[in-house]
Structures are given as structure tokens and as C-alpha cells.
Write an enzyme that holds these catalytic residues in place. Structure first.
Site, mmCIF file in Angstrom:
data_model
loop_
_atom_site.group_PDB
_atom_site.id
_atom_site.type_symbol
_atom_site.label_atom_id
_atom_site.label_comp_id
_atom_site.label_asym_id
_atom_site.label_seq_id
_atom_site.Cartn_x
_atom_site.Cartn_y
_atom_site.Cartn_z
ATOM 1 N N ARG A 23 33.940 -7.273 59.960
ATOM 2 C CA ARG A 23 34.659 -8.546 59.890
ATOM 3 C C ARG A 23 36.167 -8.316 59.838
ATOM 4 N NH1 ARG A 23 31.586 -10.366 54.880
ATOM 5 N NH2 ARG A 23 29.457 -10.430 55.657
ATOM 6 N N TYR B 98 25.885 -15.928 54.376
ATOM 7 C CA TYR B 98 24.508 -15.494 54.638
ATOM 8 C C TYR B 98 24.162 -14.283 53.775
ATOM 9 C CZ TYR B 98 24.273 -18.200 59.037
ATOM 10 O OH TYR B 98 24.247 -19.177 59.984
ATOM 11 N N GLU B 99 25.125 -13.355 53.688
ATOM 12 C CA GLU B 99 24.889 -12.111 52.961
ATOM 13 C C GLU B 99 24.500 -12.376 51.515
ATOM 14 O OE1 GLU B 99 27.284 -7.890 52.208
ATOM 15 O OE2 GLU B 99 28.147 -9.459 53.489
ATOM 16 N N GLY B 100 25.238 -13.256 50.849
ATOM 17 C CA GLY B 100 24.930 -13.566 49.461
ATOM 18 C C GLY B 100 23.606 -14.276 49.303
#
Length: 397
Positions: free
Chosen positions: A137, A174-176
């Protein structure tokens, strides 16, 4: 912010029986990982055990990891994770920003592990996906896409099932949420009432995430609007508090602090803490409710606690926030003896202490469950992502 539609698929994972797709359906380009309009009308129940696999690559800032999952479903029972093979290589893909072909070679090395692990009879029906996180990112888009293109070509040359969008940069939100799904699935909290769920704290090299299910209306009212994500899963409706702080991962923060200290290492705990505060002060949202909630913490929270001797490397453990601070003081004041080849341990423990106390607002006595595995499965977002992937492309014989 409404949670993306593609996560509604997790509800079907539990509530629907086996979904039968023809081989032609499975290979159809329309069944991409991000496309939810794939659920066929042909539903049937089976009375025999069904074993299937999924390959999920986590391309992080400090390394690339492969999670090879085997799943089993007996009749109409819920699918279960049967086992996981986990391997990793360092450095991460972002280190190959000027040599994308070599970056893809590191992924090939891990893909060979999947070939050795998964029966060849299942290769063609086993999907493979790579999700990149904060490391990519932070790269210029053109350079990041060059890396991803090399990996995609590698996947397409492999014998595994390659869905659309098989290689992409994952949104921090999304990751969390995926990590929250993983932890609560593995600990059995997704099947009961929402108030029994646990929160997650994830500290990577370039970003950090916090996710929990608020029980206090004041949290929902006071939180920034884009910190609340709504979705339905397992016949329950959830409103999660979740945010990913890009640039607040351990290694990025370390560089920021080193810059403030003019790269003078070591320093005392107090001087280091003062500089760390300049990096995080008033930059993170604080919610009073977290002080009363149960949180699982992993990634660098776990690794640095192991390095400092606070927890066992295999078993992990429950610690208080102030345990990080006490150990940081000890390490910083006895730098030459305490670090044992880890020159950043003083700074890292100080940063973790400040992040938890001054950043998120945890009390000294707030307990954290530090764990690397639950039921022999790695605690990361990868399992939640694998559930999504498998359901999107599910094929049973």
C-alpha cells in the site's frame, strides 16, 4: 460505512448445504473472488465427508507467508478447519520493488510447498490467492502493480485454480475484520450471542489494526463514521468498530522515532517514550469501552513479548498492558545486557507501551491474550479470507 457486499458470503458458508458447481462453472471467469452473484440454484445435501483445500498468501511488509488450509464438512454440519500448513519467507514483496521477477520467485518457493502438501488430484480445484497488505500500500501504484502482475503470471502457470482478482492489495479495513472473524471463529464466539465476542489487536510492520464488536451505544455514537462496518454473518447482524492505521506499524514507527532521535540508539525509556509520543499523540481514536473488553493481540505484539521473555514462545499467555511498560523500562535501563542481539527491543517495547496506553487508551491493568495459534491455526486475517475465497469458488463432487 456499510460493510462490502462480498463479506455477506460468510453467512452462506454456515447456513447453506454443499454447493455443487460443475467443472465448467468453477473455471468460468465470472466467479471471481469479489463477485458474489455466483451462488447457484443447484443446492444439495451430501451424506459423505467432503475434504477441500484453499491457499492464501499473505504478502506483508516484512515477509510473505503461505497458509495452506484443509477443510472438512460432514453432511450438513458446519465446515471445519481440519489443518493448516504455514510457511514464510523474508523479506516481503515490497523489498523487490525494483526487481519484480525476483519478488515472484520468493512466492514460487512457497507455492512449491503447496504442491508438496496438497494431493495432486485436488490441485485443479484448489484456489490460490495472494493479498498484499500495508507494505505494498505504501509503494507507488505502478511499482506495486508490476510486482502483483509477476505473481499473477506465476499463479496462472501453476496447476491450481486461479480466480479473478487472485492477486490484489487488500484494504486495511478488510484486514482487521478478517482477523476478527478468524479469532472469533477459532475461539467459538461466532456461534453465540454477540456480546461474547473478543476484540483483536494486530501490529504489523507498516500498519496496526483494532477491531471489536461494541456493546455500548456511546461507542457507536462517538466513533468516526468510517470506523463502523455493518454486515450479516452466521445469521447474526454485526456492527464492528474497526480501523487500520497505516504508518503505525512497528517498523515504520521505529524509523520515525529513530529520525527524531537522530538515530542515537540506545536511549533511556523516558527519552524514548517522549519521542514515541510525538509519533502517536492525538493521532488514534480512543474508545472507553475497550478498557472493559477482552482482546487478543498477535503479530509483533506477540513476537516482541517473546523476545522480551514476557510470554512463552509456544504457549503465549495473558499479560497486562503495564507488563510491556515494566519490561521496556528494564530493557532500556539495562540495554547492553537485556537486548542480546536485538538492538531495537528497547524502542519497540516502548512504542508498544505508548501505542496501547496513549494511542488506544487501554488501562495499565487491561489484560491482553497474546497468542500465535488457536487450535493449531495461525491467528491472522488469512483464515477469514480463505472462508470467503472457498465459498466463492466452492466445488464438491
Amino acid at each position: 460505512m456499510e460493510f462490502p457486499r462480498d463479506f455477506f458470503v460468510l453467512d452462506f458458508l454456515i447456513t447453506l448445504p454443499c454447493i455443487l458447481l460443475s467443472q465448467a462453472d468453477v473455471y468460468s471467469p465470472q466467479y471471481g473472488i469479489e463477485n458474489l452473484d455466483i451462488l447457484p440454484s443447484r443446492l444439495t445435501s451430501v451424506n459423505m465427508s467432503n475434504v477441500f483445500y484453499g491457499i492464501m498468501f499473505d504478502a506483508g511488509s516484512t515477509g510473505t507467508r503461505i497458509h495452506i488450509y484443509s477443510f472438512i464438512q460432514k453432511g450438513l454440519e458446519h465446515p471445519q478447519v481440519d489443518s493448516e500448513i504455514f510457511e514464510s519467507v523474508k523479506p516481503g514483496l515490497s523489498a523487490y520493488v525494483d526487481d519484480p521477477e525476483q519478488g515472484a520467485e520468493t512466492v514460487r518457493e512457497l507455492l512449491d510447498v503447496a504442491k508438496q502438501t496438497i494431493p495432486s488430484t485436488h490441485w485443479h480445484s484448489t484456489p490460490v490467492v495472494l493479498k498484499a497488505t500495508a507494505g505494498l500500500r505504501l509503494l507507488p501504484e505502478q511499482k506495486a502493480q508490476a510486482l502483483l502482475l509477476e505473481v499473477q503470471e506465476l499463479f496462472e502457470d501453476s496447476p491450481f485454480l486461479v480466480p479473478d482478482d487472485c492477486v490484489s492489495i487488500m484494504n486495511g479495513t478488510y484486514e482487521g475484520i478478517l482477523a476478527w472473524i478468524t479469532i472469533n471463529f477459532l475461539t467459538g464466539h461466532l456461534y453465540g450471542a454477540g456480546e461474547n465476542t473478543v476484540g483483536i489487536l494486530d501490529l504489523g510492520g507498516a500498519s496496526t489494526q483494532i477491531t471489536f464488536l461494541p456493546q455500548a451505544e456511546s461507542t457507536l455514537d462517538s466513533a468516526p463514521k468510517d470506523y463502523i462496518s455493518s454486515f450479516e454473518m452466521f445469521n447474526n447482524f454485526y456492527k464492528l468498530y474497526t480501523h487500520s492505521y497505516l504508518g503505525f506499524g512497528l517498523k515504520v514507527a521505529r524509523l520515525a522515532v529513530l529520525g527524531a532521535l537522530d538515530a542515537k540508539v540506545p536511549s533511556s525509556f523516558q527519552s524514548c517514550y517522549t519521542e514515541v509520543m510525538k509519533v502517536i499523540q492525538k493521532k488514534l481514536d480512543q474508545q472507553d469501552e475497550i478498557k472493559r473488553r477482552t482482546f487478543y493481540a498477535f503479530s509483533y505484539y506477540y513476537d516482541r513479548a517473546v523476545d522480551a521473555g514476557i510470554i512463552d514462545v509456544e504457549k503465549g499467555g495473558i499479560i497486562r498492558v503495564k507488563d510491556f511498560e515494566m519490561k521496556a523500562i528494564e530493557v532500556c535501563e539495562n540495554f547492553s545486557k537485556a537486548t542480546k542481539g536485538s538492538p531495537f527491543l528497547c524502542m519497540d517495547l516502548t512504542y508498544i507501551t505508548a501505542l496501547l496506553k496513549e494511542g488506544f487508551g487501554f488501562h495499565d491493568n487491561t489484560e491482553l491474550q497474546l497468542t500465535k495459534k488457536v487450535n493449531n491455526i495461525e491467528t491472522s486475517w488469512a483464515l477469514g479470507a480463505a472462508f470467503h475465497l472457498i465459498q466463492s469458488l466452492r466445488s464438491t463432487a
